[in-house]
Design a protein around this motif. Structure first.
Motif, PDB file in Angstrom:
ATOM      1  N   ARG A 504      38.055 -18.469 -35.556  1.00  0.00           N
ATOM      2  CA  ARG A 504      39.314 -18.619 -36.578  1.00  0.00           C
ATOM      3  C   ARG A 504      39.596 -20.047 -37.107  1.00  0.00           C
ATOM      4  O   ARG A 504      40.170 -20.471 -38.039  1.00  0.00           O
ATOM      5  N   SER A 505      39.656 -21.090 -35.934  1.00  0.00           N
ATOM      6  CA  SER A 505      39.744 -22.346 -36.088  1.00  0.00           C
ATOM      7  C   SER A 505      39.211 -23.390 -34.990  1.00  0.00           C
ATOM      8  O   SER A 505      38.954 -22.772 -33.916  1.00  0.00           O
ATOM      9  N   ALA A 506      39.174 -24.674 -35.300  1.00  0.00           N
ATOM     10  CA  ALA A 506      38.531 -25.319 -34.273  1.00  0.00           C
ATOM     11  C   ALA A 506      39.205 -26.745 -34.423  1.00  0.00           C
ATOM     12  O   ALA A 506      39.545 -27.221 -35.418  1.00  0.00           O
ATOM     13  N   SER A 507      39.432 -27.672 -33.124  1.00  0.00           N
ATOM     14  CA  SER A 507      39.877 -28.898 -33.159  1.00  0.00           C
ATOM     15  C   SER A 507      39.332 -29.521 -31.786  1.00  0.00           C
ATOM     16  O   SER A 507      38.655 -29.124 -31.122  1.00  0.00           O
ATOM     17  N   LEU A 508      39.959 -30.637 -31.912  1.00  0.00           N
ATOM     18  CA  LEU A 508      39.715 -31.711 -30.602  1.00  0.00           C
ATOM     19  C   LEU A 508      40.809 -32.150 -29.864  1.00  0.00           C
ATOM     20  O   LEU A 508      42.031 -32.347 -30.648  1.00  0.00           O
TER      21      LEU A 508
END
Length: 815
Positions: A504-508
């Motif tokens: 669905r989504s990705a981040s850091l």
């Protein structure tokens, strides 16, 4: 010796003769001793062996930077450490260290091992020896950056990777893509200066930039990042040594007001700092130590009751021995020999249980950046403790029946008893059963309170959505990436992660919520809010990437979140949470306000968003003012990849690791796990306490029920003649049932009453472990009491039902 062997042989024959009872006793006492040995081994690892491999660890203390009106346990800068080391008069030595994950290039894929940057005097001050080679030399000290690429490795690492200590000394290994010469192997027992967080490789502080890429931290007095340990001089108290070091701290505050004004020192014994395993596990272990001692008391009381009942049936045998001239001492010796034989068999069973428990506990390793690993073992101290409990248990449950058996009424014991001779129940046996019931209620209530706390804390709103979230730690700095290359590869990692099916989504983020040892603060200046003494305010913070709040499902209350337009050379921006906005601008809109992480003169960052409060370090924490900085403007080489999936997180673990290493096989990907796992680990103290209390509470209940059943069955057996007479003169079966139930329930209710008093008296001792529930919670006490009554009724009803079926004619004929 012949007499002792004869007693032992006779005791073994008696135990074989009553094999069923023997097994029950061995199992009961073995469980009690085994539980004590297991928990004692935890206590041994945490408190009694505070720093294996070092000399006189009782002289060691931890030293922290503290702030007036603020944080007590702050890190220490290298220049401050150096001045403390050189100027102090109360400590014989002061060392510094920084625990870091290290990328060991060995074979086809990188291996992440726990490492530590240490000051040159680290091993000498701690009193650590080496098993091969040497330790650091004075010329390999701290002040010349990148001048001595040498390393000392642990004994365990030498065995796992390099075929033993002889094969690795003076050889080259590659750490973080840089060659280091292994000059020595530490002693076998030494695994680092932090219990529970073992270290595999030590590197001199001069190599800081090799292990932690970035600026040279050895020169920045305001950069506080080190842990400091000191050894108190012989003849000097810890308080005096701390006072002398405080004087040095005051001198530094005068000399360097910009960085040190308002600072002081906090000194605590080794292992009692806020990030030490002991500080958050020891309270639970101490509670469990008391609990398992109660378990052993219940088991011994239970066995003593069984032995008393068995002794009553041996009155004839004892009377015959007395009649033919056996002394009281001889008879007591026979009974004590039997009890000690039983106890030693139970002790052997307990050691087996302890070994198995150690194996299970050692397999536990929570998902943290550094592997938690307690040195759990059944060592000499644990074996001596087990032996002591074995002897004490054997004497406890054997001495009382022995004393009773040596005082028989000789004449009635030698002749047949008339059925008119009524059996008078032992007050001692009743007292033992009451004690078991009281202790059982105490443990059941404790388990209930911890379980209720666990359920309540699991319902707390964390402020983010942990469902279907994968966390993967990545550190491109360990592969010698500079900031430009690192930023590029992180952007590629995010692109590849988002392109995977079912993502669905990705981040850091620099740190993930609820990670053990993940706290970090930064000094800030808030425009319009002049800090006292012109010192920065310490605020908790995190560095996050674009779409972080969307990925975590943290609502943006006003403004926006970070985007790809927040570029490195663009206007500086930041985001705060609601608690931050309410603290500095109550009733105002925080959007457009400014903060600085450098000085009161700027440069300032403009706030572009306010997000909902969430939990950061602890589910039970109160709302913390929190600052978020964009990864694009504050590059960090070590980040945690956050991936929101549509399917089970575990199905993506290997996929994510493979995608990252397809970019560069040398980039380490480690500690891949789900956010749900991380939340579970954050509750390890409460969860572990509740689990053990539940197990021990049920053990206590089972033992108490067996004890109550045994007493009532024994009572019915001894009162068969009385019951037969009652039924012969017209008593109905229900009257007999009522008589037995009344006597059994009286003991149960008395035990419950004493147990409730014990719960109330000790409530404050466990209140620190509870969340959202009072230690005197009436609901928990009531439920535990009713449950105990129900189990007691069942234990009483079985012998009572047997009494109801007594045939008076048959009993009277055989009397």
């Amino acid at each position: 010796m012949k007499t002792i062997l004869s007693d032992v042989r006779y005791g073994l024959r008696m135990l074989r003769k009553n094999l069923g009872l023997t097994v029950i006793i061995i199992f009961s006492i073995g469980l009690g001793i085994g539980a004590n040995s297991t928990i004692f081994s935890l206590l041994d690892a945490l408190a009694l062996r505070p720093l294996p491999g070092s000399q006189n660890p009782a002289q060691l203390v931890e030293v922290y930077t503290s702030y007036q009106g603020g944080m007590r346990f702050g890190a220490v800068s290298y220049p401050d450490y150096r001045d403390w080391r050189d100027r102090n008069q109360g400590f014989s030595g002061i060392v510094a260290q920084d625990l870091v994950p290290v990328n060991l290039t060995h074979g086809d894929y990188p291996a992440i091992i726990p490492g530590s940057l240490v000051s040159g005097n680290f091993f000498a001050v701690l009193g650590v020896s080496h098993s091969q080679g040497r330790l650091f030399l004075p010329e390999e000290a701290d002040d010349t950056s990148n001048s001595h690429p040498v390393a000392v490795i642990s004994y365990g690492l030498s065995q796992r990777y390099f075929g033993g200590v002889q094969s690795i000394v003076n050889k080259t290994i590659v750490l973080n893509a840089r060659p280091f010469t292994v000059v020595g192997v530490a002693s076998k027992d030494f695994t680092g200066a932090n219990v529970g967080w073992p270290v595999d490789v030590w590197v001199p502080m001069s190599m800081q930039q090799a292990l932690v890429p970035g600026e040279d931290r050895l020169k920045a007095r305001g950069e506080r990042w080190l842990e400091v340990i000191a050894r108190v001089k012989p003849g000097v108290s810890t308080g005096d040594a701390a006072a002398r070091l405080t004087s040095v701290s005051n001198e530094l505050a005068t000399e360097f007001p910009g960085t040190n004004r308002g600072t002081a020192v906090t000194v605590v014994p080794i292992g009692q700092g806020p990030s030490d395993v002991q500080s958050w596990l020891l309270p639970v272990v101490e509670l469990l130590m008391a609990v398992v001692f109660f378990i052993l008391l219940i088991a011994c009381s239970n066995v003593a009751n069984l032995m008393l009942s068995r002794g009553a049936f041996r009155e004839g045998e004892v009377a015959v021995r007395v009649a033919i001239g056996a002394s009281r001492g001889i008879i007591m010796r026979l009974f004590l020999t039997e009890s000690l034989l039983l106890s030693f068999m139970a002790g052997a069973f307990a050691l087996f249980l302890s070994y198995e428990s150690m194996f299970l506990l050692q397999r536990f390793n929570p998902p943290t950046s550094l592997p938690l690993n307690l040195d759990l073992r059944v060592d000499g101290r644990v074996m001596l403790f087990t032996l002591a409990l074995t002897l004490l248990g054997g004497v406890f449950f054997g001495l009382i029946p022995a004393m009773r058996a040596t005082r028989p009424d000789l004449l009635p014991a030698l002749k047949s008893e008339s059925f008119f001779r009524m059996f008078r129940k032992s007050k001692l046996q009743n007292a033992l059963v009451v004690t078991q019931i009281a202790l059982s209620l105490f443990l059941l209530v404790g388990a209930g309170l911890l379980l209720r706390s666990l359920r309540l804390i699991q319902k707390v709103d964390t402020g983010f959505n942990a469902d279907n979230m994968v966390l993967a730690s990545i550190d491109v700095g360990l592969s010698d990436y500079d900031s430009a290359r690192g930023a590029t590869v992180y952007r590629q990692i995010l692109e590849r992660a988002k392109a995977l099916p079912g993502i669905r989504s990705a981040s850091l983020a620099q740190i993930a919520p609820m990670e053990i040892q993940s706290t970090q603060q930064i000094g800030i200046f808030v425009e319009g809010h002049e800090a006292p003494n012109l010192r920065p305010l310490s605020i908790d913070y995190n560095v996050v990437g674009p779409e972080y709040f969307r990925t975590m499902a943290i609502p943006v209350e006003s403004g926006r979140e970070f985007t790809d337009q927040d570029i490195a050379n663009g206007p500086g921006v930041a985001i705060v949470n609601e608690a931050f906005a309410k603290r500095f601008w109550p009733g105002q809109d925080a959007i457009g306000k400014k903060v600085s992480t450098q000085s009161a003169q700027g440069p300032y960052l403009q706030l572009v968003g306010v997000v909902k409060d969430s939990k950061y370090y602890n589910i039970a924490e109160n709302p913390l003012p929190f600052l978020y900085l964009p990864f694009s403007q504050r590059y960090e080489p070590a980040m945690v990849l956050h991936v929101k999936t549509t399917q089970a997180p575990s199905s993506y673990f290997a996929v994510i690791e493979r995608e990252v290493q397809s970019l560069d096989r040398s980039i380490p990907v480690y500690r891949v796990h789900s956010m749900k796992d991380q939340l579970a680990v954050s509750l390890i103290e409460l969860r572990g306490g509740a689990l053990f209390m539940e197990i021990f509470g049920m053990m206590a209940l089972a033992l108490a029920s067996i004890g109550l059943y045994g007493l009532m069955a024994y009572s019915v057996e001894k009162r068969k003649a009385e019951i037969a007479v009652r039924m012969a003169v017209g008593a109905e079966s229900k009257h007999v049932l009522e008589l037995i139930l009344k006597e059994g329930m009286l003991l149960t209710l008395v035990g419950i009453g004493i147990g409730v008093i014990a719960v109330i008296a000790s409530g404050r001792a466990v209140s620190s472990l509870l969340y959202g529930v009072s230690p005197f919670d009436p609901f928990t006490i009531s439920v535990a009491s009713l449950f105990l009554i129900g189990v007691a009724l069942l234990a009483i009803f079985i012998p009572a039902r047997k009494a109801m079926r007594t045939d008076p004619v048959e009993v009277l004929r055989s009397s």
